[in-house]
Design an enzyme around this catalytic site. Structure first.
Site, short mmCIF file in Angstrom:
data_model
loop_
_atom_site.label_atom_id
_atom_site.label_comp_id
_atom_site.label_asym_id
_atom_site.label_seq_id
_atom_site.Cartn_x
_atom_site.Cartn_y
_atom_site.Cartn_z
N SER A 1 0.81 -1.23 0.00
CA SER A 1 0.00 0.00 0.00
C SER A 1 0.84 1.27 0.00
CB SER A 1 -0.87 0.05 1.26
OG SER A 1 -2.02 -0.72 1.11
N HIS B 1 -7.59 4.69 5.50
CA HIS B 1 -6.70 4.13 4.47
C HIS B 1 -5.87 5.22 3.79
CE1 HIS B 1 -5.16 1.45 1.40
NE2 HIS B 1 -5.64 2.23 0.46
N ALA C 1 2.26 -2.23 4.32
CA ALA C 1 1.96 -1.18 5.30
C ALA C 1 1.38 -1.91 6.51
CB ALA C 1 0.93 -0.22 4.72
N HIS D 1 -2.85 0.81 -4.92
CA HIS D 1 -2.23 -0.39 -5.49
C HIS D 1 -2.36 -0.34 -7.00
CE1 HIS D 1 -1.35 -3.05 -2.03
NE2 HIS D 1 -2.21 -2.25 -1.43
N TYR E 1 -9.10 -9.88 1.68
CA TYR E 1 -10.31 -9.09 2.00
C TYR E 1 -11.05 -8.57 0.77
CZ TYR E 1 -7.29 -4.93 1.49
OH TYR E 1 -6.43 -3.97 1.02
N GLU E 2 -10.42 -8.72 -0.40
CA GLU E 2 -11.14 -8.38 -1.64
C GLU E 2 -12.12 -9.49 -2.00
OE1 GLU E 2 -8.53 -6.65 -4.84
OE2 GLU E 2 -6.97 -7.06 -3.38
N MET F 1 -2.72 -6.83 6.73
CA MET F 1 -3.71 -7.69 6.06
C MET F 1 -3.15 -8.37 4.81
SD MET F 1 -6.81 -4.92 6.22
CE MET F 1 -7.07 -3.91 7.68
N SER F 2 -1.84 -8.53 4.75
CA SER F 2 -1.26 -9.12 3.53
C SER F 2 -0.04 -9.97 3.85
CB SER F 2 -0.86 -7.99 2.58
OG SER F 2 0.23 -7.26 3.11
N HIS G 1 -5.58 -8.96 -2.17
CA HIS G 1 -5.76 -9.27 -0.75
C HIS G 1 -6.92 -10.23 -0.54
CE1 HIS G 1 -3.82 -5.32 -0.91
NE2 HIS G 1 -3.28 -5.61 0.25
N ASN H 1 0.99 3.62 10.97
CA ASN H 1 0.09 4.14 12.03
C ASN H 1 0.29 3.33 13.29
OD1 ASN H 1 -1.52 2.17 10.07
ND2 ASN H 1 -2.29 1.88 12.16
N1 HPA Z 1 -4.09 -2.78 10.87
C1 HPA Z 1 -4.16 -3.64 9.84
N2 HPA Z 1 -3.62 -3.39 8.66
C2 HPA Z 1 -2.95 -2.23 8.50
C3 HPA Z 1 -2.86 -1.29 9.54
C4 HPA Z 1 -3.45 -1.58 10.79
O1 HPA Z 1 -3.39 -0.81 11.75
N3 HPA Z 1 -2.13 -0.25 9.05
C5 HPA Z 1 -1.82 -0.56 7.77
N4 HPA Z 1 -2.31 -1.76 7.43
#
Ligand code: HPA
Length: 252
Positions: free
Chosen positions: A19, A230, A102, A50, A74-75, A194-195, A72, A218
């Site tokens: 990301s 995001h 990320a 992406h 989640y898609e 998530m990847s 991903h 973050n």
């Molecule tokens: N959680 C899950 N996936 C992420 C995060 C997060 O805080 N930041 C970037 N991808």
């Protein structure tokens, strides 16, 4: 350049850019590109930030493959589907892959905007690309220790603080609750995302050498007064991506 030319270049090293990290490819100098949509079995990402293409670059006189954007779970895809790019890389002769992403920082000693070398992972996604057969692959060293040492040495030389820790992979796409982050910390996670984990498992199962680097975009939920967006994740990735590009160029 056609897909065949791409295959004929036979890059042995690949980097998957997560990301907001797509711009890292520019730092390597783009020689040519091919859209995922033009590769049989692959398709473009539906996620903002992406790009969805392979880029061929030259690094130290050798071809290197950069994957800008990934799919991903989640898609709504299966773990087998999200790892199609890894099998494609293996088919064209890629032997080692750096997976970047990320992630949210869980370890309080980390800093947002910093980088974390993935030393191990927790697969909390509830699935694996190896599903469907007796694929009992050893996963005791998913992330190459030798490669970790090279990344560490390169970071010292650059004067860059490189954190190291365990990446917990969750399904998403919603961010975690504070209670989930406390649970992940108890389980030994230092960062969450998530990847990456399906790709790492697939690459190891194919005998590829794997390294992983998380861009800490973050603080994980509940660690600071904040709401996660995001767009911010992508923005931090862009700024801090320059450090990642330098590190990758030095250590790969
Ligand atoms: N959680 C899950 N996936 C992420 C995060 C997060 O805080 N930041 C970037 N991808």
């Amino acid at each position: 350049m056609s897909l065949t030319d791409f295959q004929n270049a036979r890059p042995e090293t690949a980097i998957v850019l997560g990301s907001g990290l797509g711009a890292v490819a520019d730092a390597f100098g783009i020689e040519c590109e091919v859209a995922y949509a033009d590769v049989p079995g692959l398709s473009a990402s539906t996620v903002p930030g992406h790009a969805g293409r392979f880029v061929l670059a030259q690094h130290h006189g050798k071809p290197i493959l950069l994957a800008q954007g990934r799919r991903h779970l989640y898609e709504g895809l299966t773990a087998h589907e999200v790892t199609a790019s890894i099998r494609f890389m293996h088919e064209i002769g890629v032997k080692r892959v750096v997976l970047t992403n990320a992630a949210g920082a869980i370890d309080e000693n980390f800093h947002v905007g910093g980088l974390m070398l993935i030393t191990d992972h927790l697969n909390l996604m509830g699935t694996t690309p190896l599903l469907g057969g007796p694929n009992f692959h050893d996963m005791s060293e998913v992330y190459s220790r030798a490669w970790c040492e090279r990344f560490h040495a390169a970071s010292v030389e650059m004067g860059l603080k490189l954190h190291a820790g365990v990446y917990a992979a969750v399904l998403g796409p919603q961010y975690e609750t504070p209670a989930e982050i406390r649970m992940l910390r108890t389980l030994g996670a230092d960062a969450v995302g998530m990847s990456t984990v399906p790709e790492a498992i697939q690459a190891r199962a194919l005998g590829m050498e794997v390294a992983g680097i998380s861009m800490l975009t973050n603080w994980a939920a509940g660690l600071r007064a904040q709401t996660l967006h995001h767009a911010e994740v992508v923005e931090v990735g862009k700024t801090a991506g320059m450090y990642l590009a330098r590190l990758l160029k030095a250590a790969v």
